[in-house]
Design a protein around this motif. Structure first.
Motif, PDB file in Angstrom:
ATOM      1  N   VAL A  13       0.914  -1.197  -0.041  1.00  0.00           N
ATOM      2  CA  VAL A  13       0.110  -0.232  -0.032  1.00  0.00           C
ATOM      3  C   VAL A  13       0.716   1.038  -0.022  1.00  0.00           C
ATOM      4  N   THR A  14       1.888   1.246   0.805  1.00  0.00           N
ATOM      5  CA  THR A  14       2.877   2.358   0.647  1.00  0.00           C
ATOM      6  C   THR A  14       3.260   2.971  -0.714  1.00  0.00           C
ATOM      7  N   ARG A  15       3.645   1.861  -1.415  1.00  0.00           N
ATOM      8  CA  ARG A  15       4.202   1.967  -2.861  1.00  0.00           C
ATOM      9  C   ARG A  15       2.919   3.100  -3.721  1.00  0.00           C
ATOM     10  N   GLY A  16       1.734   2.603  -3.678  1.00  0.00           N
ATOM     11  CA  GLY A  16       0.548   3.325  -4.245  1.00  0.00           C
ATOM     12  C   GLY A  16       0.510   4.685  -3.586  1.00  0.00           C
ATOM     13  N   VAL A  17       0.443   4.841  -2.360  1.00  0.00           N
ATOM     14  CA  VAL A  17       0.338   6.155  -1.612  1.00  0.00           C
ATOM     15  C   VAL A  17       1.346   7.130  -2.169  1.00  0.00           C
ATOM     16  N   ILE A  18       2.670   6.737  -2.145  1.00  0.00           N
ATOM     17  CA  ILE A  18       3.868   7.201  -2.612  1.00  0.00           C
ATOM     18  C   ILE A  18       3.623   7.757  -4.056  1.00  0.00           C
ATOM     19  N   VAL A  19       3.442   6.881  -4.863  1.00  0.00           N
ATOM     20  CA  VAL A  19       3.036   7.209  -6.487  1.00  0.00           C
ATOM     21  C   VAL A  19       1.968   8.132  -6.731  1.00  0.00           C
ATOM     22  N   GLY A  20       0.614   8.059  -5.706  1.00  0.00           N
ATOM     23  CA  GLY A  20      -0.352   8.680  -5.816  1.00  0.00           C
ATOM     24  C   GLY A  20      -0.012  10.165  -5.488  1.00  0.00           C
ATOM     25  N   TRP A  21       0.876  10.298  -4.499  1.00  0.00           N
ATOM     26  CA  TRP A  21       1.047  11.724  -4.156  1.00  0.00           C
ATOM     27  C   TRP A  21       2.112  12.352  -5.128  1.00  0.00           C
ATOM     28  N   ILE A  22       3.139  11.425  -5.943  1.00  0.00           N
ATOM     29  CA  ILE A  22       3.664  12.353  -6.857  1.00  0.00           C
ATOM     30  C   ILE A  22       2.779  12.756  -7.999  1.00  0.00           C
ATOM     31  N   CYS A  23       1.688  11.825  -8.221  1.00  0.00           N
ATOM     32  CA  CYS A  23       0.748  12.420  -9.343  1.00  0.00           C
ATOM     33  C   CYS A  23      -0.045  13.500  -8.969  1.00  0.00           C
ATOM     34  N   LEU A  24      -0.325  13.541  -7.689  1.00  0.00           N
ATOM     35  CA  LEU A  24      -1.207  14.587  -7.178  1.00  0.00           C
ATOM     36  C   LEU A  24      -0.360  16.175  -7.337  1.00  0.00           C
TER      37      LEU A  24
END
Length: 293
Positions: A127-138
């Motif tokens: 889940v941490t990987r998805g959160v990090i990539v999500g923040w980068i996209c945001l």
């Protein structure tokens, strides 16, 4: 209730895909002009390279999530169409512009995206990987949304909407609305939050359009109005461009919005500023030319 929510999510996702698909096709007239003239003239590859980077980033994010197939479909199309635009640009661009484009491609696509994938794969998991990539996209999306501010400032300054096509603004506003509700219904705020800005800027653009749609650009006998040279006789001519550095923020924003979070913009193929070579000025006898910032 759950079934209704799923149907609404699907509906907004499909509508977002349809509108974004149309926005992705917006640059076609530009490249038809390039094809006819066999030259890229003042057009830049930056909007298309950034658009490709954004599409790849959102696909990577979608692969780390679930139930976001519609995010993958539109960005997959985005990757294909942006690649076609870039190849087309490189084919007709002069050597200097081609080299600059290749440097940007290496910097964003190879180094930038490559580092994001490698670092998140090795330094994060689950889940941490998805959160990090999500923040980068945001964060990346929010940065892109800042792009129309320069265009809005120009519209207010000149009291002219010559470089802010209303149809594209409406389409991109609708796109932002669709993707906002898609993200909201999915409970994915990395998708929803950027489109709040997209919707806001879209509304501002439409308000400015109806305020200034009947106005003529602010010019006088000695001023230049966005790429036009006004002579002492009041005649306006469009200068020929050579090695000009132009990045159309409207176009950039349009392409970025067309991806996962179709953001505003951007038709986006006009010039915000034009520069004339000093030696060319001597070729205009009896004309006083003053280039405004």
């Amino acid at each position: 209730m759950t079934g209704t929510l799923a149907h609404l999510t699907l509906a907004f996702g499909l509508l977002g895909n349809i509108v974004s698909f149309m926005v992705f096709l917006a640059p076609i007239p530009t490249f038809y002009k390039v094809y006819k003239k066999k030259s890229t003239e003042g057009f830049q590859s930056a909007p298309y390279v950034v658009g490709l980077f954004s599409a790849m980033l959102w696909i990577y994010y979608a692969m780390l999530k679930s139930n976001v197939l519609l995010l993958i479909t539109i960005n997959s199309f985005g990757c294909v169409i942006e690649t076609v635009y870039i190849v087309f640009f490189l084919f007709y661009a002069p050597k200097k512009a081609r080299m600059e484009s290749l440097k940007l491609i290496v910097l964003l696509i190879v180094v930038g995206f490559g580092l994001i994938v490698v670092l998140t794969q090795f330094l994060a998991s689950g889940v941490t990987r998805g959160v990090i990539v999500g923040w980068i996209c945001l964060v990346f999306s929010l940065c892109v949304f800042v792009a129309p501010l320069g265009v809005l400032r120009q519209v207010i300054k000149t009291k002219s909407v010559e470089y802010m096509p209303i149809l594209l603004s409406v389409a991109l506003t609708l796109s932002a609305v669709m993707w906002f509700f898609y993200g909201l219904l999915l409970g994915d705020f990395n998708i929803a939050i950027p489109n709040v800005l997209g919707f806001t800027f879209g509304i501002i653009q439409m308000i400015l359009y109806y305020l200034y749609k009947n106005n003529k650009p602010v010019t006088n006998e000695k001023n230049v109005n966005i790429g036009e040279i006004t002579t002492q006789k009041g005649e306006q001519t469009i200068p020929e461009f050579k090695d000009q550095k132009v990045i159309d923020v409207v176009k950039l924003n349009a392409l970025m919005q067309a991806e996962m979070h179709p953001v505003v913009a951007k038709n986006a193929h006009k010039f915000d500023h034009a520069a004339r070579e000093p030696q060319d000025l001597h070729k205009l006898p009896n004309h006083t030319i003053e280039v405004g910032a």
